[in-house]
Design a protein around this motif. Structure first.
Motif: not given
Length: 247
Positions: A17-21, A108-112, A85-90, A202-206
């Motif tokens: 799933s991670l690779v596909a994202s 930034m790292v977020l919990s579920l 990765l629910r959006s592109n952080p790069f 902080p503008a990027a989040a996973v």
């Protein structure tokens, strides 16, 4: 532009799933998937994916250092398999890396549940270690930087680290004497000591889908204690002073 290193320890669908994202992100030109133990992993058909099969299990540092040997990109990104990765952080990370001239940039790292995890901290010392044993939460960086600021903590957790490839090579990668735990702290110590910067954007989040059931195994406790001992032996009394700054 970016080579992403992911290590699977039997994570199966989580890695798939991670690779596909990662594949739709235009910044990702290579995905290095290390199978740290035998498993059948149904990965997408894509020439950017390279699978590294270990003959024997390696630690975090050795796995990612081995993957880096296949990196030809200007950036090398270490990502744990339990990251979503629910959006592109790069784009934001690359912009922050350039603006801050950082060797290492993290999101930034977020919990579920969407709460901010404690993924950037001050260097462990004896006082903080005792506080942790007593169940006290590290409050060093409780004030979350405002959006678009670039924040410079002492160290960031190894679940997601975007390195300048030149700087990763100059630091000789991760210290392979750390089998598991503290290798992320150690490389941040060495980065700051060498005059390089560690940044959080902080503008990027996973999202971190933490699943720690295996850590009840006594082996993990032994690895943790051994890495802690090595860290204090290596850096005791020689930690760099890192001012709290933002850009």
């Amino acid at each position: 532009m970016i080579a992403v290193s992911v290590v699977s320890h039997g994570h199966g669908e989580m890695v798939t799933s991670l690779v596909a994202s990662l594949l739709p992100f235009p910044e990702v030109s290579r995905i290095l998937v290390t199978l740290n133990r035998p498993e059948s992993l149904p990965l997408p058909e894509d020439e950017r994916i390279l699978v590294i099969r270990n003959a024997f299990a390696k630690g975090f540092s050795a796995n990612h250092n081995t993957a880096y040997a296949f990196c030809r990109e200007p950036f090398f990104c270490v990502v744990n398999p339990d990251i979503e990765l629910r959006s592109n952080p790069f784009p934001a990370l690359l912009q922050a890396s350039a603006k801050a001239d950082a060797a290492l940039t993290a999101p930034m790292v977020l919990s579920l549940q969407g709460t901010v995890e404690n993924s950037f901290r001050r260097f462990p010392n004896l006082r903080r270690l005792v506080a942790k044993v007593l169940g006290q939460v590290d409050q060093s960086y409780t004030a979350i930087p405002e959006e678009q600021d670039i924040f410079f903590p002492e160290w960031v957790a190894g679940m997601f680290m975007l390195f300048s490839s030149v700087d990763f090579a100059a630091l000789n990668g991760f210290d392979e004497k750390f089998f598991l735990y503290y290798e992320d702290v150690d490389i941040c110590v060495r980065a700051w000591k060498s005059g390089r910067k560690v940044a959080v954007c902080p503008a990027a989040a996973v999202v971190h889908d933490a699943r720690c059931s295996s850590h009840h195994d006594i082996r993990f406790l032994r690895w943790h204690l051994a890495s802690m001992a090595r860290y204090f032996y290596k850096h005791w009394g020689r930690l760099p002073a890192v001012p709290i700054t933002r850009t």
